[in-house]
Design an enzyme around this catalytic site. Structure first.
Site, mmCIF file in Angstrom:
data_model
loop_
_atom_site.group_PDB
_atom_site.id
_atom_site.type_symbol
_atom_site.label_atom_id
_atom_site.label_comp_id
_atom_site.label_asym_id
_atom_site.label_seq_id
_atom_site.Cartn_x
_atom_site.Cartn_y
_atom_site.Cartn_z
ATOM 1 N N ASP A 198 0.799 -1.132 0.011
ATOM 2 C CA ASP A 198 -0.019 0.014 0.058
ATOM 3 C C ASP A 198 1.056 1.157 0.096
ATOM 4 O O ASP A 198 1.597 1.586 1.086
ATOM 5 C CB ASP A 198 -0.885 -0.050 1.308
ATOM 6 C CG ASP A 198 -1.748 1.281 1.513
ATOM 7 O OD1 ASP A 198 -1.435 2.279 0.676
ATOM 8 O OD2 ASP A 198 -2.502 1.302 2.277
ATOM 9 N N GLN A 201 1.046 6.506 0.735
ATOM 10 C CA GLN A 201 1.849 7.515 1.737
ATOM 11 C C GLN A 201 3.392 7.524 1.192
ATOM 12 O O GLN A 201 3.997 8.391 1.626
ATOM 13 C CB GLN A 201 1.746 7.338 3.240
ATOM 14 C CG GLN A 201 0.243 7.469 3.983
ATOM 15 C CD GLN A 201 -0.107 8.847 3.815
ATOM 16 O OE1 GLN A 201 0.426 9.914 3.595
ATOM 17 N NE2 GLN A 201 -1.441 9.046 4.081
HETATM 18 N N1 7TS Z 1 -3.599 3.542 2.560
HETATM 19 C C1 7TS Z 1 -3.014 4.512 3.358
HETATM 20 C C2 7TS Z 1 -1.825 4.275 3.939
HETATM 21 C C3 7TS Z 1 -3.919 5.662 3.232
HETATM 22 O O1 7TS Z 1 -3.089 6.479 4.193
HETATM 23 C C4 7TS Z 1 -4.931 5.973 2.655
HETATM 24 C C5 7TS Z 1 -5.797 7.258 2.902
HETATM 25 C C6 7TS Z 1 -5.396 4.925 2.253
HETATM 26 C C7 7TS Z 1 -4.851 3.779 2.137
HETATM 27 C C8 7TS Z 1 -6.650 5.146 1.397
HETATM 28 O O2 7TS Z 1 -6.446 6.140 0.250
HETATM 29 P P1 7TS Z 1 -7.820 6.438 -0.687
HETATM 30 O O3 7TS Z 1 -7.176 7.629 -1.494
HETATM 31 O O4 7TS Z 1 -7.988 5.392 -1.659
HETATM 32 O O5 7TS Z 1 -8.737 7.117 0.209
HETATM 33 N N2 7TS Z 1 -5.322 8.016 4.012
HETATM 34 C C9 7TS Z 1 -5.952 9.079 4.483
HETATM 35 C C10 7TS Z 1 -5.761 9.791 5.670
HETATM 36 O O6 7TS Z 1 -4.627 9.509 6.311
HETATM 37 N N3 7TS Z 1 -6.238 10.870 6.062
HETATM 38 O O7 7TS Z 1 -7.407 10.527 4.971
HETATM 39 C C11 7TS Z 1 -7.033 9.616 4.264
#
Ligand code: 7TS
Length: 405
Positions: A198, A201
């Site tokens: 994943d 970040q």
């Molecule tokens: N994995 C991690 C490590 C994340 O930080 C996030 C979103 C996701 C998956 C999901 O990403 P998305 O773009 O599909 O939503 N993290 C965060 C956060 O830390 N604050 O708001 C969203």
């Protein structure tokens, strides 16, 4: 590097909030967008807007070209062997759900183990729970130590041949921990386990090379790396993608259709049913150009300096507990708990001083339970942030202490 000049590429940062200059410390939730990305979106809608792959007219050819150039750029950005290993998704969440519903459904059986870690975002947890419920597989996790790193000895015990998939976060959104992805993939490979990293970040914060990491799947979200919302990438190794059934059925993913049956295109198109987020893909390509123009190594170094400075300065605040690695090797975010204020009250207080942070469980409830906190406040940084902004944050934390005690 002239970071102050680079900051001026982000028009949104130049504004007052609640009578104070905006200090945006919520880039882990979503990053801000440079002018070139905003312009790429309006240029596309003003000049080239058309559906891709369908028509032979000039606008459709332009849109299709831009769309497929973006796929090549995304492949280069993460070091994929071919652009056909790049599937455009809505984001990290959708990428993980795609793998769970295709590769997962095809390969998981009763008693198989899906291994994750104790620091996963809900999006790298819930899709596997659903898959486990459907298939009778078992979900296990590697515990997190007090210092916010993975329990290395537990990995040896848990990463066995019973495991079919090991899915783990590259950089934790709640701790800032940078997991040793390359080493973890090698250990998984040694016992024949498929890996998913994943990268929500990590992408845009450091150079990524999926072949060097040795992962089978890698997921990212465009909006966390200067791109638009609603667009992301799922990378899959071609040898795996080729064996996977489709997930969504519809237009653009088929070779031929009769009432009885259909045959499907090869990857990546097999996994991209329907009209895609064309503008999003074009915006993502502009974001990749922009980040590569600055240099991912430069961004990584600057991120690192900001995070270390933040940990050092924030530690001066009495009653603060910083989660995750205390110094050194960490991602550009600092999540903390103050013994004198609830995260939501603190976030509101900071907002009244122009500072944007996130407070809560950050979609990592099991991790909050592990650290026995209801939630944390999180300051997250990107290369457009400055040391002065961190000083301002610390000032406001001291002001909060005076206000709440
Ligand atoms: N994995 C991690 C490590 C994340 O930080 C996030 C979103 C996701 C998956 C999901 O990403 P998305 O773009 O599909 O939503 N993290 C965060 C956060 O830390 N604050 O708001 C969203």
């Amino acid at each position: 590097m002239d970071w102050h000049r680079i900051r001026s590429d982000f028009p949104i940062l130049d504004q007052q909030v609640q009578g104070h200059p905006l200090v945006y410390l919520d880039s882990a939730a979503t990053s801000q967008k440079p002018r070139t990305v905003i312009q790429a979106l309006s240029h596309y809608y003003e000049r080239d807007n058309s559906n891709v792959h369908r028509a032979l007219h000039e606008l459709s050819a332009r849109a299709t070209d831009a769309f497929e150039v973006a796929r090549k750029k995304a492949a280069h950005f993460i070091g994929a062997a071919s652009e056909n290993e790049i599937i455009f998704t809505r984001g990290t969440t959708e990428g993980i759900n795609l793998v769970a519903n295709t590769w997962g459904t095809q390969n998981l059986r009763q008693g198989d183990v899906i291994l994750v870690t104790g620091m996963e975002h809900h999006s790298n947890l819930v899709p596997w729970q659903l898959l486990a419920q459907r298939t009778g597989a078992v979900l296990k996790h590697i515990p997190v130590l007090d210092d916010g790193t993975l329990d290395n000895e537990a990995i040896d015990t848990l990463l066995t041949e019973q495991v079919k998939l090991f899915a783990f976060v590259h950089i934790s959104n709640s701790l800032g921990t940078i997991n040793p992805a390359r080493e973890l993939c090698a250990r998984a490979k040694a016992v024949g386990v498929v890996t998913l990293v994943d990268g929500a970040q990590s992408a845009g914060h450091m150079p990524i090379d999926v072949q060097d990491l040795g992962c089978d799947f890698f997921v990212l979200s465009g909006h966390k790396m200067c791109g638009p919302t609603g667009i992301g990438v799922l990378y899959g190794r071609m040898a795996l993608l080729e064996t996977m059934p489709p997930w969504h059925g519809g237009g653009e993913m088929i070779l031929s259709v009769s009432f009885e049956t259909s045959s499907y295109k090869p990857p990546p198109h097999r996994f991209e049913a329907g009209t895609p987020n064309i503008a999003g893909v074009i915006g993502l390509a502009a974001a990749i150009d922009y980040l590569e123009g600055i240099g991912l190594e430069n961004i990584q170094r600057h991120d690192h300096n900001l995070a270390n400075y933040a940990v050092q300065r924030m530690s001066e605040v009495p009653g603060i507990r910083i989660l995750g690695p205390q110094s050194g090797h960490r991602g550009s975010l600092v999540a903390f708990h103050l013994d004198f204020a609830h995260p939501h009250d603190l976030v509101e207080f900071a907002n009244s001083h122009g500072i944007a942070m996130r407070g809560g469980h950050h979609c990592t409830q099991p991790l909050m339970k592990r650290f026995k906190v209801p939630g944390t406040t999180r300051a997250s940084f990107y290369f457009y942030n400055t040391l002065e902004e961190i000083n301002r944050l610390v000032e406001v934390l001291f002001a909060a202490r005076a206000f709440f005690t």
